[in-house]
Design a protein around this motif. Structure first.
Motif, mmCIF file in Angstrom:
data_model
loop_
_atom_site.group_PDB
_atom_site.id
_atom_site.type_symbol
_atom_site.label_atom_id
_atom_site.label_comp_id
_atom_site.label_asym_id
_atom_site.label_seq_id
_atom_site.Cartn_x
_atom_site.Cartn_y
_atom_site.Cartn_z
ATOM 1 N N LYS A 188 -44.615 -41.707 17.054
ATOM 2 C CA LYS A 188 -44.026 -41.986 15.751
ATOM 3 C C LYS A 188 -42.502 -41.892 15.779
ATOM 4 N N GLU A 189 -41.983 -41.186 16.797
ATOM 5 C CA GLU A 189 -40.542 -40.969 16.872
ATOM 6 C C GLU A 189 -40.004 -41.395 18.237
ATOM 7 N N TYR A 190 -38.723 -41.717 18.245
ATOM 8 C CA TYR A 190 -38.015 -41.949 19.505
ATOM 9 C C TYR A 190 -36.721 -41.139 19.479
ATOM 10 N N VAL A 191 -36.192 -40.872 20.651
ATOM 11 C CA VAL A 191 -34.959 -40.091 20.736
ATOM 12 C C VAL A 191 -33.874 -40.896 21.437
ATOM 13 N N VAL A 192 -32.632 -40.652 21.010
ATOM 14 C CA VAL A 192 -31.473 -41.284 21.629
ATOM 15 C C VAL A 192 -30.377 -40.246 21.830
ATOM 16 N N GLN A 193 -29.525 -40.523 22.792
ATOM 17 C CA GLN A 193 -28.379 -39.657 23.077
ATOM 18 C C GLN A 193 -27.199 -40.133 22.251
ATOM 19 N N GLU A 194 -26.539 -39.225 21.543
ATOM 20 C CA GLU A 194 -25.421 -39.594 20.692
ATOM 21 C C GLU A 194 -24.243 -38.656 20.938
ATOM 22 N N SER A 195 -23.048 -39.120 20.552
ATOM 23 C CA SER A 195 -21.852 -38.283 20.664
ATOM 24 C C SER A 195 -21.059 -38.350 19.371
ATOM 25 N N ASP A 196 -20.355 -37.286 19.063
ATOM 26 C CA ASP A 196 -19.520 -37.203 17.867
ATOM 27 C C ASP A 196 -18.093 -36.893 18.322
ATOM 28 N N ARG A 197 -17.236 -37.906 18.247
ATOM 29 C CA ARG A 197 -15.860 -37.720 18.717
ATOM 30 C C ARG A 197 -15.102 -36.700 17.885
ATOM 31 N N ALA A 198 -15.392 -36.686 16.608
ATOM 32 C CA ALA A 198 -14.667 -35.771 15.715
ATOM 33 C C ALA A 198 -14.901 -34.317 16.102
ATOM 34 N N THR A 199 -16.157 -33.974 16.391
ATOM 35 C CA THR A 199 -16.477 -32.588 16.733
ATOM 36 C C THR A 199 -16.564 -32.363 18.242
ATOM 37 N N ARG A 200 -16.443 -33.459 18.988
ATOM 38 C CA ARG A 200 -16.525 -33.406 20.458
ATOM 39 C C ARG A 200 -17.835 -32.760 20.919
ATOM 40 N N THR A 201 -18.896 -33.200 20.280
ATOM 41 C CA THR A 201 -20.211 -32.692 20.653
ATOM 42 C C THR A 201 -21.121 -33.853 21.034
ATOM 43 N N MET A 202 -22.183 -33.523 21.766
ATOM 44 C CA MET A 202 -23.200 -34.500 22.131
ATOM 45 C C MET A 202 -24.546 -33.977 21.667
ATOM 46 N N SER A 203 -25.440 -34.909 21.398
ATOM 47 C CA SER A 203 -26.743 -34.490 20.881
ATOM 48 C C SER A 203 -27.833 -35.461 21.290
ATOM 49 N N ILE A 204 -29.065 -35.004 21.158
ATOM 50 C CA ILE A 204 -30.248 -35.847 21.299
ATOM 51 C C ILE A 204 -30.933 -35.839 19.947
ATOM 52 N N GLU A 205 -30.991 -37.015 19.325
ATOM 53 C CA GLU A 205 -31.497 -37.120 17.961
ATOM 54 C C GLU A 205 -32.833 -37.851 17.939
ATOM 55 N N ALA A 206 -33.712 -37.412 17.046
ATOM 56 C CA ALA A 206 -35.015 -38.063 16.875
ATOM 57 C C ALA A 206 -34.989 -38.941 15.631
ATOM 58 N N TYR A 207 -35.588 -40.141 15.758
ATOM 59 C CA TYR A 207 -35.652 -41.107 14.660
ATOM 60 C C TYR A 207 -37.087 -41.573 14.457
ATOM 61 N N SER A 208 -37.375 -42.007 13.254
ATOM 62 C CA SER A 208 -38.688 -42.549 12.918
ATOM 63 C C SER A 208 -38.743 -44.021 13.302
ATOM 64 N N TYR A 209 -39.785 -44.415 14.035
ATOM 65 C CA TYR A 209 -39.984 -45.836 14.305
ATOM 66 C C TYR A 209 -40.124 -46.601 12.994
ATOM 67 N N GLU A 210 -40.927 -46.078 12.090
ATOM 68 C CA GLU A 210 -41.291 -46.783 10.860
ATOM 69 C C GLU A 210 -40.095 -47.063 9.971
ATOM 70 N N THR A 211 -39.223 -46.065 9.804
ATOM 71 C CA THR A 211 -38.125 -46.212 8.852
ATOM 72 C C THR A 211 -36.758 -46.350 9.497
ATOM 73 N N GLY A 212 -36.627 -45.902 10.752
ATOM 74 C CA GLY A 212 -35.328 -45.906 11.403
ATOM 75 C C GLY A 212 -34.450 -44.751 10.986
ATOM 76 N N GLU A 213 -34.965 -43.870 10.119
ATOM 77 C CA GLU A 213 -34.192 -42.729 9.639
ATOM 78 C C GLU A 213 -34.271 -41.579 10.643
ATOM 79 N N LYS A 214 -33.179 -40.805 10.701
ATOM 80 C CA LYS A 214 -33.164 -39.626 11.569
ATOM 81 C C LYS A 214 -34.141 -38.588 11.020
ATOM 82 N N THR A 215 -34.981 -38.065 11.907
ATOM 83 C CA THR A 215 -35.970 -37.077 11.476
ATOM 84 C C THR A 215 -35.562 -35.655 11.838
ATOM 85 N N ARG A 216 -34.863 -35.494 12.954
ATOM 86 C CA ARG A 216 -34.452 -34.149 13.367
ATOM 87 C C ARG A 216 -33.497 -34.248 14.544
ATOM 88 N N THR A 217 -32.812 -33.139 14.786
ATOM 89 C CA THR A 217 -31.962 -33.021 15.967
ATOM 90 C C THR A 217 -32.715 -32.220 17.018
#
Length: 725
Positions: free
Chosen positions: A50-79
């Motif tokens: 039901k979910e997929y994960v992608v690697q993301e970066s935030d230049r403002a905070t200089r952080t990196m993350s792996i975020e989970a998204y819903s296939y159905e809606t495309g909305e972020k479900t959790r970090t």
């Protein structure tokens, strides 16, 4: 006065709009990334489907993350993970999740070795305890979780190691690894390049055993390259020395071994027959059954062997033979009952087959005069197989599903062009990437059951709007009958094309075995270059001749033992036929290519010296005697057995035929097609007293890129075309 003023404004606006619609492409824009396509981030489906994960970066905070998204809606479900919550880690360049998705391997400080290999510093992040654990303080290769994620196996300086996550202890599995002599668990250069894998070890299903390959390359000849470094920094060149078996020379001796974690003992597996290559090892769904794919040196016999890890007994369960060669793939898939899915060209076209665990054919799953071009997998939940094929024409791709018994095939994509699928773990969804000559990539989510559109993701509309002011012509797909074969072709004409005029023709091709350069897909960077050339008065065309792929095994394998014969004949004849068209100047035909295409371009200029006025060869093979064993001998056997096939079709032996203008280009740090090819070609041309142009890009590899390198190269090639065609 007012009317005159308004008339002036109107004329100004019309002129401005006309000018805006006629903006011309430039090399600086093409190679500066102005027309970069928007792509979907590399994603991984979670086991819940039901979910997929992608690697993301935030230049403002200089952080990196792996975020989970819903296939159905495309909305972020959790970090899943963020470096903001991890002390001592601000950045990671890649990640890999354990099978249970409770631990994550994070790669930092990665250093490229060859095309597919790298080494780096790796950490394990435990999602439950929030602890960060360093695997090793040294740069290691291919760290891989055991199935239960309690251990990580990896390679370091040609030896294998196992790190126990709970105990924080490392066990050295092998001790005989020596650089340029013995490698354990990591492939040598030629396996990495031609069999396309680096990790030569695999955990069994319960994590009690580790199978690995050992490469003894003691007697393999060495190749060395001088690396010149940076001016003002490096006074003396350094030297890269590695084992590289050229056609007809000694390969590494490859052996298979099993390591038992409880006894800490290594046993060598006797495969009973002498095999030159072991291109794949993979544990089946049974804990003590290892699958091994092994081949002879000609690569026209492939045995699938099951090894009983308890008794160390090998059994050949499937053997394929071909008059030419057999392609190695990653399509072998074991089902719950240890029956398996296999792809093969045994009926003349690449199709899917289902065998039981003893190697008895249950059924041929797909059939027809078309190719399966990608195997996506099998769903135990639905009992269906998912694949991509050319059923809708060799230049198109569609996605299908079918029952394992071959019944009830469903086309999951509807648009004509190139469709590629990325399925969720349970095959309930897939993200379709669609492109055509008219459409940049569009990303949409579909039902894995029937292909029904669920939502649109990205459509590259920004690129479409950005291209509107440019004066672009369409890329025309067609066919041309050459030497008794209907060949696929594309052509780009000037936007102000006038059929009563004569235009110079500039041809591109690659032509390597099984390749395809003519497809129903959108522009690459080179296509923008071709558009630029077209609007400067050239017609640009590409023809896929005999030996290229996706039109059946017979069409592809006709070049066997004669690389550079039929492909060159087809390009020369295609050029003749195109030159006979009313709008093409038969006295102004040029050709270019890179790598295998460079080999082809040089050959065409020399053997077709009455047809081609000029040619550009980038990183070319100039004699197959200089290239590696696995690739070359697959198609040519050895030079000792087939000397005429090697020499009669290699451009270095035809330099006396040069009449047209010739530019040859190479990177001095090319570990794949060595600059030796170009240097010896240059010497042959000099001794034949032939004039030509050449360029060497210091320390650049086979891709010849970095900084302004691509811009410089394409500027040089553009100028050469304008001056000589």
């Amino acid at each position: 006065m007012i009317k005159s003023f308004l008339r002036g404004i109107f004329i100004f606006l019309i002129t401005t709009v006309t000018f805006a619609q006629e903006k011309e492409l430039t090399l600086e824009e093409i190679w500066g990334g102005v027309f970069r396509q928007e792509r979907l981030q590399s994603l991984r489906s979670l086991d819940n489907g039901k979910e997929y994960v992608v690697q993301e970066s935030d230049r403002a905070t200089r952080t990196m993350s792996i975020e989970a998204y819903s296939y159905e809606t495309g909305e972020k479900t959790r970090t899943i993970l963020t470096t903001a919550d991890i002390d001592g880690l601000n950045f990671f360049s890649a990640y890999r999740m354990s099978e249970d998705e409770n631990r994550i391997l994070l790669a930092t400080d990665l250093e490229q070795i060859y095309r597919r290999s790298s080494r780096g510093i790796y950490f394990i992040y435990d999602l439950a305890s929030k602890k960060l654990i360093q695997v090793s303080d040294r740069k290691i290769q291919e760290p891989t979780f055991s199935p239960d994620a309690t251990k990580v196996a990896y390679g370091f300086e040609n030896n294998l190691y196992i790190f126990d996550v709970g105990l924080r202890q490392t066990t050295q599995v092998t001790n005989d690894g020596v650089v340029n002599k013995v490698i354990n668990g990591i492939t040598d250069w030629v396996y990495e390049e031609e069999f396309a894998f680096v990790r030569a070890f695999d955990w069994n299903k319960n994590g009690t055993k580790l199978a690995f390959l050992q490469f003894d390359e003691t007697n393999v000849p060495e190749f060395s390259m001088d690396m010149y470094g940076n001016y003002g920094k490096d006074l003396y060149p350094s030297q890269s020395v590695f084992k590289y078996p050229k056609a007809g020379e000694k390969n590494a001796d490859v052996s298979l071994h099993l390591y038992d974690l409880s006894s800490q003992k290594i046993n060598e597996v006797n495969l009973l027959k002498e095999y030159e290559y072991v291109p794949r090892i993979e544990w089946t769904n049974e804990n003590d059954v290892l699958s091994v794919q092994a081949m002879n040196r000609y690569q026209n016999v492939l045995d699938l062997i099951f090894v009983n890890a308890k008794t160390m007994t090998p059994t050949i369960v499937l053997s394929e033979k071909d008059e030419a060669y057999i392609d190695v793939t990653d399509n072998l898939t074991f089902l719950n009952d240890n029956s398996f899915i296999w792809t093969s060209e045994q009926d003349g076209w690449n199709h899917i087959y289902h065998y039981n665990k003893k190697g008895k054919l249950l059924n041929q799953v797909t059939k027809g005069l078309w190719e399966v071009t990608n195997y996506y997998g099998f769903s135990p939940k639905t009992g269906r197989i998912y694949f991509q094929s050319t059923e809708n024409g060799s230049t198109n791709r569609d996605v299908f599903s079918v029952n394992a018994n071959g019944s009830n095939k469903v086309r999951l994509t509807t648009r004509t062009g190139t469709n590629r699928a990325d399925f969720s773990s349970d095959f309930s969804y897939f993200i379709n990437t669609f492109t055509s000559v008219k459409n940049p990539p569009e990303y949409t989510l579909h039902s894995g059951k029937n292909g029904k559109l669920i939502r649109k993701i990205k459509d590259n509309s920004a690129l479409i709007n950005q291209l509107k002011p440019y004066n672009l012509s369409k890329k025309e797909l067609s066919t041309i009958n050459v030497n008794g074969n209907e060949l696929n072709m594309w052509m780009i004409k000037p936007t102000d094309f006038d059929p009563t005029k004569k235009y110079p023709l500039f041809m591109y091709q690659y032509s390597g075995p099984g390749s395809q350069s003519v497809s129903n897909s959108f522009a690459s960077a080179n296509d923008y270059w071709y558009q630029m050339l077209a609007n400067q008065g050239y017609i640009v065309a590409c023809v896929d001749g005999r030996g290229t792929g996706l039109k059946g095994a017979e069409f592809k394998k006709v070049t066997q033992k004669e690389l550079g014969k039929f492909e060159v004949e087809d390009q020369i004849q295609a050029a003749r036929q195109l030159g006979a068209m009313d709008f093409i100047d038969e006295n102004r035909i040029g050709i270019w290519g890179w790598s295998y295409g460079g080999f082809m371009a040089a050959n065409c200029l020399l053997k077709g010296n009455d047809v081609f006025k000029m040619a550009i060869a980038v990183a070319p093979v100039t004699s197959w005697r200089f290239y590696d064993t696995i690739y070359t001998e697959r198609y040519m056997t050895t030079p000792q057995e087939n000397p005429s096939g090697y020499d009669e079709n290699s451009p270095i032996n035809h330099v006396d035929k040069l009449k047209g203008d010739f530019l040859i280009v190479h990177g001095s740090g090319d570990d794949n097609v060595h600059v030796q090819n170009t240097m010896q070609m240059i010497e042959a041309l000099i001794q034949a007293n032939k004039q030509f142009d050449w360029a060497i890009y210091p320390d650049k590899n086979h891709g010849i890129y970095g900084g302004n390198t691509r811009l410089h190269l394409y500027t040089k090639m553009t100028n050469f075309i304008k001056e000589n065609l």
